[in-house]
Design a protein around this motif. Structure first.
Motif, short mmCIF file in Angstrom:
data_model
loop_
_atom_site.label_atom_id
_atom_site.label_comp_id
_atom_site.label_asym_id
_atom_site.label_seq_id
_atom_site.Cartn_x
_atom_site.Cartn_y
_atom_site.Cartn_z
N ALA A 82 -5.01 101.82 -29.81
CA ALA A 82 -5.42 102.62 -28.66
C ALA A 82 -6.42 101.81 -27.87
O ALA A 82 -7.43 101.37 -28.41
N SER A 83 -6.14 101.58 -26.60
CA SER A 83 -7.03 100.73 -25.80
C SER A 83 -7.63 101.51 -24.63
O SER A 83 -6.92 102.12 -23.84
N ASP A 84 -8.95 101.44 -24.53
CA ASP A 84 -9.60 102.13 -23.40
C ASP A 84 -9.91 101.14 -22.28
O ASP A 84 -10.78 101.38 -21.45
N TYR A 85 -9.18 100.04 -22.27
CA TYR A 85 -9.48 98.96 -21.33
C TYR A 85 -9.44 99.43 -19.87
O TYR A 85 -10.34 99.13 -19.09
N GLU A 86 -8.40 100.18 -19.51
CA GLU A 86 -8.32 100.63 -18.11
C GLU A 86 -9.31 101.74 -17.82
O GLU A 86 -9.82 101.86 -16.72
N LEU A 87 -9.57 102.56 -18.83
CA LEU A 87 -10.50 103.67 -18.61
C LEU A 87 -11.91 103.17 -18.36
O LEU A 87 -12.69 103.77 -17.64
N ARG A 88 -12.24 102.03 -18.98
CA ARG A 88 -13.60 101.51 -18.86
C ARG A 88 -13.83 100.82 -17.53
O ARG A 88 -14.96 100.59 -17.12
N ARG A 89 -12.73 100.43 -16.86
CA ARG A 89 -12.89 99.66 -15.63
C ARG A 89 -13.32 100.54 -14.47
O ARG A 89 -13.05 101.73 -14.43
N THR A 90 -13.97 99.91 -13.49
CA THR A 90 -14.34 100.67 -12.30
C THR A 90 -13.40 100.27 -11.17
O THR A 90 -12.69 99.28 -11.27
N GLY A 91 -13.40 101.02 -10.13
CA GLY A 91 -12.54 100.72 -8.98
C GLY A 91 -11.10 101.08 -9.27
O GLY A 91 -10.80 101.75 -10.25
N MET A 92 -10.21 100.64 -8.42
CA MET A 92 -8.80 100.94 -8.60
C MET A 92 -8.30 100.25 -9.86
O MET A 92 -8.81 99.21 -10.25
N THR A 93 -7.30 100.86 -10.48
CA THR A 93 -6.78 100.22 -11.68
C THR A 93 -5.33 99.82 -11.45
O THR A 93 -4.42 100.47 -11.92
N TYR A 94 -5.15 98.76 -10.69
CA TYR A 94 -3.80 98.24 -10.55
C TYR A 94 -3.49 97.33 -11.73
O TYR A 94 -4.37 96.64 -12.25
N THR A 95 -2.22 97.36 -12.12
CA THR A 95 -1.81 96.54 -13.25
C THR A 95 -2.14 95.07 -13.00
O THR A 95 -2.56 94.35 -13.91
N SER A 96 -1.98 94.64 -11.74
CA SER A 96 -2.26 93.22 -11.43
C SER A 96 -3.72 92.88 -11.73
O SER A 96 -4.01 91.82 -12.28
N ASP A 97 -4.64 93.80 -11.41
CA ASP A 97 -6.06 93.57 -11.72
C ASP A 97 -6.30 93.54 -13.22
O ASP A 97 -7.00 92.68 -13.74
N THR A 98 -5.71 94.52 -13.90
CA THR A 98 -5.89 94.60 -15.34
C THR A 98 -5.45 93.31 -16.02
O THR A 98 -6.15 92.75 -16.86
N LEU A 99 -4.25 92.83 -15.64
CA LEU A 99 -3.73 91.64 -16.29
C LEU A 99 -4.54 90.40 -15.95
O LEU A 99 -4.75 89.52 -16.79
N THR A 100 -5.04 90.33 -14.72
CA THR A 100 -5.88 89.19 -14.33
C THR A 100 -7.12 89.14 -15.22
O THR A 100 -7.48 88.09 -15.76
N GLN A 101 -7.73 90.31 -15.39
CA GLN A 101 -8.95 90.36 -16.22
C GLN A 101 -8.66 90.06 -17.68
O GLN A 101 -9.39 89.33 -18.33
N LEU A 102 -7.58 90.65 -18.18
CA LEU A 102 -7.23 90.42 -19.58
C LEU A 102 -6.98 88.93 -19.82
O LEU A 102 -7.41 88.36 -20.83
N HIS A 103 -6.30 88.30 -18.88
CA HIS A 103 -5.98 86.88 -18.99
C HIS A 103 -7.26 86.05 -19.08
O HIS A 103 -7.35 85.11 -19.86
N GLN A 104 -8.26 86.45 -18.27
CA GLN A 104 -9.54 85.71 -18.31
C GLN A 104 -10.30 85.96 -19.61
O GLN A 104 -10.84 85.04 -20.21
N GLU A 105 -10.29 87.21 -20.03
CA GLU A 105 -11.07 87.57 -21.22
C GLU A 105 -10.45 87.07 -22.52
O GLU A 105 -11.15 86.78 -23.48
#
Ligand code: DGI
Ligand code: FE
Ligand code: FE
Length: 411
Positions: free
Chosen positions: A72-95
């Motif tokens: 169970a991942s709260d990754y998107e819930l923790r983020r602020t601003g819009m949650t587009y998949t492209s943003d999520t994947l960009t961040q995940l890739h960096q992290e």
């Protein structure tokens, strides 16, 4: 490199099809983990009363516990601003630079993917695993090939899976209608438990507590005293108390039984014209028989008034009022209790087989329903009154359920 799949969704609630998708993707592409990632309230759904993110995540946590590799991942819930998949994947890739990411989607989402925000960024950071049942596989495959041409470097794989015929909205509707079997809801028992405990997808608990409070029940009794003639008011109290006792014995909610009893005849003293007028105004269907005998409508109209004037939203209570005169096949426990209590309450004048029905009601409700339907039919025949089809259906259905072939005519 660790292989991780992401399955996003609202998960309101998480169901077995979600789990099957995650597991199929995991097995067929040897993923180490699948992260089930509830999304935040998507902008296009702002109108719907969405369950809180905390509840949706809690249910996902409960659901993944019994499956190795599902997280169970709260990754998107923790983020602020819009949650587009492209943003999520960009961040995940960096992290997580040493993870190979896979993004899992349903086949129908695949068909719209070119319209997402920055699909090229999604393809840059993740391979797409789309779910396809065999009947649709060819269409999806063609579309995936099209996308691979349009977006050079993008990778699509097909996940074979037979789709479950289930959706979260269907589950929410079924829970609201009172379905209690997790199996039939296609959710895990622990998720159902959570739904019950937190009263999700049901009338709000606070509202319900207020309506069923002792204070409100007494207030409604007073209101009935004002609108009903004394004898009818007294009858209503008799039904309420009898229904509560039957609820004790048969394991129903005694407060709901009292509430339904107090209000069941609230429309009894409206004139035929008034009953018909209320039905017309509120699109309440009137059968041919009810047109001839509008008094029968006091049950339907009673349920309507209970809802609109007396604030009852509980479906069980409303339908117990709705069916109290004719009954119907396959009545709920509360429906049977009100149907029978209406007949046997202590101030009711003598009716055929009275004592036997009174005794039977406390030991065998179905048989009591049968005896009452039989008594009503005999009474109506004697009076040569038109018999409502619902009354006959109730009689036929419960004659099969009754523990005795036939009730005695006279005691
Ligand atoms: O409202 P109550 O008097 O407490 O009791 P009820 O809601 O059972 O209504 C009883 C009346 O309804 C009684 O006059 C008989 C009538 N009734 C019940 N079933 C039928 C019916 N009348 C017709 N025409 N057809 C029925 O099937
Ligand atoms: Fe009635
Ligand atoms: Fe009644």
């Amino acid at each position: 490199m660790k292989k991780i799949g992401i399955l996003g969704g609202t998960f309101d609630p998480i169901h077995k099809a979600h789990l099957a998708m995650a597991l199929a993707a995991k097995e067929q592409y040897a993923l180490d983990e699948v992260w089930m990632m509830p999304d935040r309230e998507p902008p296009h759904k702002f109108n719907e009363s969405l369950t809180t993110a905390g509840d949706r995540l809690a249910m996902v946590k409960l659901a993944v516990r019994s499956f190795d590799g599902l997280v169970a991942s709260d990754y998107e819930l923790r983020r602020t601003g819009m949650t587009y998949t492209s943003d999520t994947l960009t961040q995940l890739h960096q992290e997580y630079p040493d993870v190979q990411w896979f993004f899992i989607i349903g086949g129908d989402s695949l068909m719209h993917m070119q319209n997402w925000v920055h699909p090229e960024i999604i393809y840059q950071y993740a391979e797409i695993l789309y779910i396809a049942r065999s009947s649709d596989a060819a269409i999806y495959r063609a579309h995936a090939e099209e996308l691979m041409k349009t977006f050079p470097g993008s990778v699509f794989h097909e996940v074979k899976m037979d789709l479950y015929p289930v959706s979260s909205s269907m589950i929410r509707a079924s829970v609201l209608e009172g379905e209690r079997d997790p199996e039939r809801l296609h959710i895990l028992p622990e998720v159902y438990q959570y739904i019950r405990e937190h009263r999700l997808y049901q009338e709000s608990g606070k509202e319900m507590d207020e309506i069923l409070s002792q204070k409100n029940l007494l207030k409604l009794e007073k209101e009935m005293r004002d609108v009903l003639p004394f004898k009818r008011y007294r009858h209503s109290l008799g039904v309420a108390d009898t229904a509560a006792c039957l609820a004790f014995v048969h394991g129903a909610d005694e407060k709901k039984a009292r509430l339904a009893g107090i209000l069941h005849d609230c429309a009894k003293y409206l004139s035929d014209e008034e009953l018909l007028k209320i039905c017309r105004k509120n699109q309440i269907a009137v059968t041919k028989n009810e047109e001839k005998k509008p008094d029968l409508l006091h049950a339907k109209v009673g349920a309507h008034l209970a809802n609109t004037i007396y604030g009852v939203t509980d479906r069980e209570v409303l339908s117990a009022i709705r069916y109290h005169t004719t009954g119907r096949p396959e009545m709920s426990l509360l429906e049977k209790i009100i149907f029978v209590a209406d007949y046997i309450e202590p101030t009711r004048k003598d009716l055929p087989n009275f004592n036997m029905i009174r005794r039977t009601a406390f030991t065998d409700l179905d048989t009591a329903v049968f005896m009452e339907a039989q008594g009503t039919l005999e009474y109506l025949k004697e009076k040569s009154a038109a018999i409502d089809p619902a009354t006959t259906e109730t009689f036929v259905y419960y004659s099969k359920k009754a523990k005795m072939p036939k009730a005695k005519k006279k005691e």
